[in-house]
Design an enzyme around this catalytic site. Structure first.
Site, PDB file in Angstrom:
ATOM      1  N   LYS A 200      -0.851   1.297  -2.312  1.00  0.00           N
ATOM      2  CA  LYS A 200      -1.331   0.599  -3.500  1.00  0.00           C
ATOM      3  C   LYS A 200      -0.197  -0.242  -4.096  1.00  0.00           C
ATOM      4  O   LYS A 200       0.728   0.276  -4.707  1.00  0.00           O
ATOM      5  CB  LYS A 200      -1.839   1.559  -4.580  1.00  0.00           C
ATOM      6  CG  LYS A 200      -2.626   0.788  -5.637  1.00  0.00           C
ATOM      7  CD  LYS A 200      -2.617   1.388  -7.014  1.00  0.00           C
ATOM      8  CE  LYS A 200      -1.371   1.166  -7.798  1.00  0.00           C
ATOM      9  NZ  LYS A 200      -1.107  -0.227  -8.202  1.00  0.00           N
TER      10      LYS A 200
ATOM     11  N   GLY B  87       8.290   4.072  -9.194  1.00  0.00           N
ATOM     12  CA  GLY B  87       7.912   3.397 -10.434  1.00  0.00           C
ATOM     13  C   GLY B  87       8.596   4.026 -11.621  1.00  0.00           C
ATOM     14  O   GLY B  87       9.647   4.668 -11.481  1.00  0.00           O
ATOM     15  N   SER B  88       7.986   3.872 -12.778  1.00  0.00           N
ATOM     16  CA  SER B  88       8.621   4.328 -14.012  1.00  0.00           C
ATOM     17  C   SER B  88       8.572   5.856 -14.125  1.00  0.00           C
ATOM     18  O   SER B  88       7.689   6.506 -13.546  1.00  0.00           O
ATOM     19  CB  SER B  88       7.907   3.708 -15.207  1.00  0.00           C
ATOM     20  OG  SER B  88       6.560   4.121 -15.211  1.00  0.00           O
ATOM     21  N   THR B  89       9.479   6.384 -14.908  1.00  0.00           N
ATOM     22  CA  THR B  89       9.519   7.831 -15.125  1.00  0.00           C
ATOM     23  C   THR B  89       8.239   8.291 -15.823  1.00  0.00           C
ATOM     24  O   THR B  89       7.698   9.354 -15.503  1.00  0.00           O
ATOM     25  CB  THR B  89      10.783   8.200 -15.917  1.00  0.00           C
ATOM     26  OG1 THR B  89      11.912   7.903 -15.083  1.00  0.00           O
ATOM     27  CG2 THR B  89      10.816   9.666 -16.297  1.00  0.00           C
TER      28      THR B  89
ATOM     29  N   ALA C  25       5.151   7.079 -15.625  1.00  0.00           N
ATOM     30  CA  ALA C  25       4.052   7.190 -14.651  1.00  0.00           C
ATOM     31  C   ALA C  25       4.330   8.344 -13.695  1.00  0.00           C
ATOM     32  O   ALA C  25       3.415   9.082 -13.317  1.00  0.00           O
ATOM     33  CB  ALA C  25       3.888   5.879 -13.896  1.00  0.00           C
ATOM     34  N   GLY C  26       5.601   8.510 -13.320  1.00  0.00           N
ATOM     35  CA  GLY C  26       5.977   9.590 -12.402  1.00  0.00           C
ATOM     36  C   GLY C  26       5.632  10.959 -12.962  1.00  0.00           C
ATOM     37  O   GLY C  26       5.150  11.840 -12.244  1.00  0.00           O
TER      38      GLY C  26
ATOM     39  N   GLU D 123      10.316   8.412  -6.872  1.00  0.00           N
ATOM     40  CA  GLU D 123      11.516   7.601  -7.074  1.00  0.00           C
ATOM     41  C   GLU D 123      11.317   6.881  -8.394  1.00  0.00           C
ATOM     42  O   GLU D 123      10.495   5.968  -8.491  1.00  0.00           O
ATOM     43  CB  GLU D 123      11.673   6.576  -5.941  1.00  0.00           C
ATOM     44  CG  GLU D 123      11.859   7.179  -4.569  1.00  0.00           C
ATOM     45  CD  GLU D 123      13.213   7.835  -4.377  1.00  0.00           C
ATOM     46  OE1 GLU D 123      14.048   7.821  -5.310  1.00  0.00           O
ATOM     47  OE2 GLU D 123      13.431   8.382  -3.290  1.00  0.00           O
TER      48      GLU D 123
ATOM     49  N   CYS E 219      16.165  -0.488  -9.924  1.00  0.00           N
ATOM     50  CA  CYS E 219      16.254   0.846 -10.526  1.00  0.00           C
ATOM     51  C   CYS E 219      17.654   1.449 -10.523  1.00  0.00           C
ATOM     52  O   CYS E 219      18.021   2.189 -11.406  1.00  0.00           O
ATOM     53  CB  CYS E 219      15.313   1.770  -9.779  1.00  0.00           C
ATOM     54  SG  CYS E 219      15.592   1.702  -7.997  1.00  0.00           S
TER      55      CYS E 219
ATOM     56  N   GLU F 279      15.953   2.979 -20.082  1.00  0.00           N
ATOM     57  CA  GLU F 279      15.991   1.956 -19.033  1.00  0.00           C
ATOM     58  C   GLU F 279      15.401   0.650 -19.572  1.00  0.00           C
ATOM     59  O   GLU F 279      14.273   0.632 -20.053  1.00  0.00           O
ATOM     60  CB  GLU F 279      15.180   2.437 -17.823  1.00  0.00           C
ATOM     61  CG  GLU F 279      15.223   1.456 -16.682  1.00  0.00           C
ATOM     62  CD  GLU F 279      14.422   1.945 -15.479  1.00  0.00           C
ATOM     63  OE1 GLU F 279      13.251   2.289 -15.653  1.00  0.00           O
ATOM     64  OE2 GLU F 279      14.991   1.978 -14.378  1.00  0.00           O
TER      65      GLU F 279
HETATM   66  P1  NAD Z   1       5.079   1.519 -13.223  1.00  0.00           P
HETATM   67  O1  NAD Z   1       5.359   2.962 -13.236  1.00  0.00           O
HETATM   68  O2  NAD Z   1       4.404   0.925 -14.387  1.00  0.00           O
HETATM   69  O3  NAD Z   1       4.153   1.159 -11.959  1.00  0.00           O
HETATM   70  C1  NAD Z   1       4.550   1.463 -10.641  1.00  0.00           C
HETATM   71  C2  NAD Z   1       3.314   1.538  -9.772  1.00  0.00           C
HETATM   72  O4  NAD Z   1       2.555   2.667 -10.152  1.00  0.00           O
HETATM   73  C3  NAD Z   1       2.375   0.360  -9.908  1.00  0.00           C
HETATM   74  O5  NAD Z   1       1.763   0.143  -8.653  1.00  0.00           O
HETATM   75  C4  NAD Z   1       1.369   0.853 -10.937  1.00  0.00           C
HETATM   76  O6  NAD Z   1       0.128   0.192 -10.845  1.00  0.00           O
HETATM   77  C5  NAD Z   1       1.252   2.308 -10.572  1.00  0.00           C
HETATM   78  N1  NAD Z   1       0.940   3.226 -11.653  1.00  0.00           N
HETATM   79  C6  NAD Z   1       1.314   3.148 -12.954  1.00  0.00           C
HETATM   80  N2  NAD Z   1       0.881   4.230 -13.629  1.00  0.00           N
HETATM   81  C7  NAD Z   1       0.262   5.025 -12.720  1.00  0.00           C
HETATM   82  C8  NAD Z   1      -0.378   6.293 -12.808  1.00  0.00           C
HETATM   83  N3  NAD Z   1      -0.448   6.962 -13.946  1.00  0.00           N
HETATM   84  N4  NAD Z   1      -0.898   6.818 -11.685  1.00  0.00           N
HETATM   85  C9  NAD Z   1      -0.813   6.167 -10.511  1.00  0.00           C
HETATM   86  N5  NAD Z   1      -0.248   4.949 -10.372  1.00  0.00           N
HETATM   87  C10 NAD Z   1       0.295   4.390 -11.465  1.00  0.00           C
HETATM   88  O7  NAD Z   1       6.462   0.820 -12.902  1.00  0.00           O
HETATM   89  P2  NAD Z   1       6.756  -0.738 -12.751  1.00  0.00           P
HETATM   90  O8  NAD Z   1       6.856  -1.303 -14.120  1.00  0.00           O
HETATM   91  O9  NAD Z   1       5.830  -1.356 -11.777  1.00  0.00           O
HETATM   92  O10 NAD Z   1       8.196  -0.694 -12.051  1.00  0.00           O
HETATM   93  C11 NAD Z   1       9.353  -0.529 -12.753  1.00  0.00           C
HETATM   94  C12 NAD Z   1       9.809   0.912 -12.751  1.00  0.00           C
HETATM   95  O11 NAD Z   1       9.968   1.376 -11.414  1.00  0.00           O
HETATM   96  C13 NAD Z   1      11.156   1.093 -13.389  1.00  0.00           C
HETATM   97  O12 NAD Z   1      11.156   2.230 -14.211  1.00  0.00           O
HETATM   98  C14 NAD Z   1      12.089   1.317 -12.216  1.00  0.00           C
HETATM   99  O13 NAD Z   1      13.260   1.997 -12.492  1.00  0.00           O
HETATM  100  C15 NAD Z   1      11.223   2.047 -11.288  1.00  0.00           C
HETATM  101  N6  NAD Z   1      11.730   1.909  -9.920  1.00  0.00           N
HETATM  102  C16 NAD Z   1      12.306   3.006  -9.321  1.00  0.00           C
HETATM  103  C17 NAD Z   1      12.849   2.897  -8.061  1.00  0.00           C
HETATM  104  C18 NAD Z   1      13.479   4.064  -7.376  1.00  0.00           C
HETATM  105  O14 NAD Z   1      13.599   4.036  -6.153  1.00  0.00           O
HETATM  106  N7  NAD Z   1      13.887   5.101  -8.071  1.00  0.00           N
HETATM  107  C19 NAD Z   1      12.800   1.681  -7.405  1.00  0.00           C
HETATM  108  C20 NAD Z   1      12.230   0.589  -8.043  1.00  0.00           C
HETATM  109  C21 NAD Z   1      11.683   0.731  -9.297  1.00  0.00           C
END
Ligand code: NAD
Length: 481
Positions: free
Chosen positions: A179, A231-233, A235-236, A253, A289, A388
């Site tokens: 996705k 993605g973001s903490t 959402a994680g 991650e 990140c 962040e």
């Molecule tokens: P985000 O968490 O908003 O979204 C990331 C992905 O997850 C997107 O595809 C989004 O549609 C999906 N998503 C969001 N909420 C969700 C949920 N509740 N359930 C399932 N899917 C969901 O993050 P972003 O704004 O797209 O990316 C930036 C963030 O990603 C930053 O916090 C950055 O540090 C982090 N990031 C981490 C790494 C790493 O390897 N640690 C690498 C790159 C980015």
């Protein structure tokens, strides 16, 4: 000319989606519409998971192939991606504002390298390990592919971060539903084309562009076996809660707020370290990140460090992401720019001092640009040092001695990357060992495919990259005989 995808890549072909909803994709540099993509709905996720499930459960399918057979296909996939690298990088940069030179080096090259690397790893995998049991009898320990993987990817490095997941997952014998983020879903069409051209069997890779609801639906889908999320903490955490309830394996991650520790013997000559310092602190205008966005500077050389970063930030060429000379492109979205500007305002309000930048560049009348911004006199408790920002904003924090530097580095909810700058590599290694983080570099920082990447604390769970990543896509079965 805009790029239109009105079908979804499911089950190895372009299929008609369940609805006519589309995602409009806009250029971060020009704010113009550059394309649209069919938006997956729950019924499409169901179809994608079914396709991945059928491919996985096929008694003669991908999961049952010899790893070397999978490796052959993965190598062809790498070659097909490589032949599309120009188009892929153009699309990524147009969408998210990544300078094209960085996009070519990372988004164009990294997935190709990862596929070749994991094809090599696959050739070394053997499913069965024979053991003699302590209680007597022979034992076989099998490593089996874990099943259908839901892979959720952010917008900042969409191709590379997808490859961090599919390359080890394919090596292990898994099938995937990927996705991508709505901001960056035009480039995934080329990923699908490359998969078809390489002969990836039908249903092994499926792609469902959509927002967080689609992601959340995939995470809780009853026929998915494993989630891999970047993605973001925030959402994680939500995904981890769902996976906890379902007892579903998950790799996370997440975000970072890493420390770049400048030791008092560091070489601060930008002619020598400028490129590496840029990579470690400002790459992709801060939308990376692992960057060291808290710069820890010794009190004895604080002014020098401030001048160094002021000179670095002031020298960077801001411009359209597709211009090969651009070093700083725009933020990926207006929402992201608002967020970064909000943090800059907060930094000022909490008493930190803007040395360079702090606003929008006057040279750009379109696009979501923010000037590279250096804050001095930052306290590690300030919001801009703890949260962040994900933009080109660095906080320069003073420390007294190496112990103090390590204490401040570790005074963070996160622990993803980091760097130590010194002319004495042994001393740097000693400091690096004490930093609570998943990865750290000495006088440079760049993740390498051969070695594990990931975070501690709120930066995530599990690791990607390196041979170690394959185990996150396997389950272990013991057979007593
Ligand atoms: P985000 O968490 O908003 O979204 C990331 C992905 O997850 C997107 O595809 C989004 O549609 C999906 N998503 C969001 N909420 C969700 C949920 N509740 N359930 C399932 N899917 C969901 O993050 P972003 O704004 O797209 O990316 C930036 C963030 O990603 C930053 O916090 C950055 O540090 C982090 N990031 C981490 C790494 C790493 O390897 N640690 C690498 C790159 C980015």
């Amino acid at each position: 000319m805009t790029i239109e995808y009105d079908k979804l890549f499911i089950g190895g072909s372009w299929t008609t989606p369940s609805s006519s909803n589309t995602i409009t994709v806009v250029s971060a540099s020009t704010e113009e519409v550059i394309g649209s993509v069919a938006e997956a709905q729950e019924a499409d996720v169901d179809a994608a998971v079914d396709a991945a499930r059928t491919a996985f459960d096929d008694p003669n399918g991908w999961a049952t192939w010899e790893p070397a057979q999978r490796a052959d296909v993965m190598e062809r996939f790498a070659t097909e991606l490589e032949s599309r690298a120009q188009d892929i990088t153009q699309r990524v940069s147009a969408q998210n504002g990544m300078p094209i030179s960085i996009s070519l080096a990372i988004e164009g090259a990294f997935p190709v390298n990862l596929l070749r690397y994991y094809a090599g790893v696959a050739r070394t995998l053997s499913a069965d390990e024979a053991r003699t049991g302590l209680l007597g009898g022979a034992i076989t320990v099998r490593r089996e592919p874990i099943g259908v993987v839901g892979a959720i990817v952010p917008w900042n490095f969409p191709q590379s971060l997808a490859a961090f997941k599919y390359a080890p997952a394919l090596a292990a014998g898994c099938t995937l539903v990927i996705k991508p983020s709505p901001e960056t879903c035009l480039d995934t069409g080329l990923l699908a084309d490359a998969a078809v051209a390489a002969g990836i069997p039908n249903g092994v890779i499926n792609i469902v562009p959509g927002g967080r609801e689609v992601g959340a639906y995939l995470v809780s889908h009853p026929r998915v076996d494993k989630i891999s999320f970047t993605g973001s903490t925030a959402a994680g955490r939500s995904i981890a809660e769902t996976c906890g309830r379902l007892l579903r394996p998950v790799t996370l991650e997440l975000g970072g707020k890493s420390a770049a520790i400048v030791l008092d013997d560091a070489d601060l000559d930008l002619a020598t370290i400028g490129e590496k310092l840029f990579q470690a602190t400002l790459l992709n205008q801060g939308q990376t990140c692992f960057l060291g966005t808290r710069v820890l500077a010794p009190a004895s050389r604080y002014d020098e460090v401030v001048q160094t970063f002021a000179a670095l930030a002031g020298s960077l060429k801001i411009g359209d992401a597709l211009d090969p000379t651009t070093q700083i492109g725009p933020m990926a979205s207006d929402r992201q720019r608002d967020r970064v500007e909000g943090y800059i305002a907060k930094g000022k309000a909490e008493g930190a001092k803007v040395i360079v930048g702090g606003g929008r560049p006057s040279s750009q009348d379109k696009g979501w640009f923010v000037e590279p911004t250096i804050f001095a006199d930052v306290d590690n408790n300030h919001t801009i040092a703890q949260e962040e920002i994900f933009g080109p904003v660095l906080s320069l924090i003073k420390y007294n001695d190496d112990d103090d530097a390590v204490r401040i580095a570790n005074d963070s909810d996160f622990g993803l990357g980091g760097s130590v700058w010194t002319q004495d590599p042994e001393r740097g290694f000693g400091v690096a060992r004490r930093v609570q983080t998943g990865t750290i570099g000495i006088n440079s920082y760049m993740p390498d495919p051969s070695s594990p990447f990931g975070g501690v604390k709120a930066s995530g769970l599990g690791r990607e990259l390196g041979p170690e990543a394959v185990q996150y896509y396997q389950s272990v079965k013991t057979i007593y005989t």
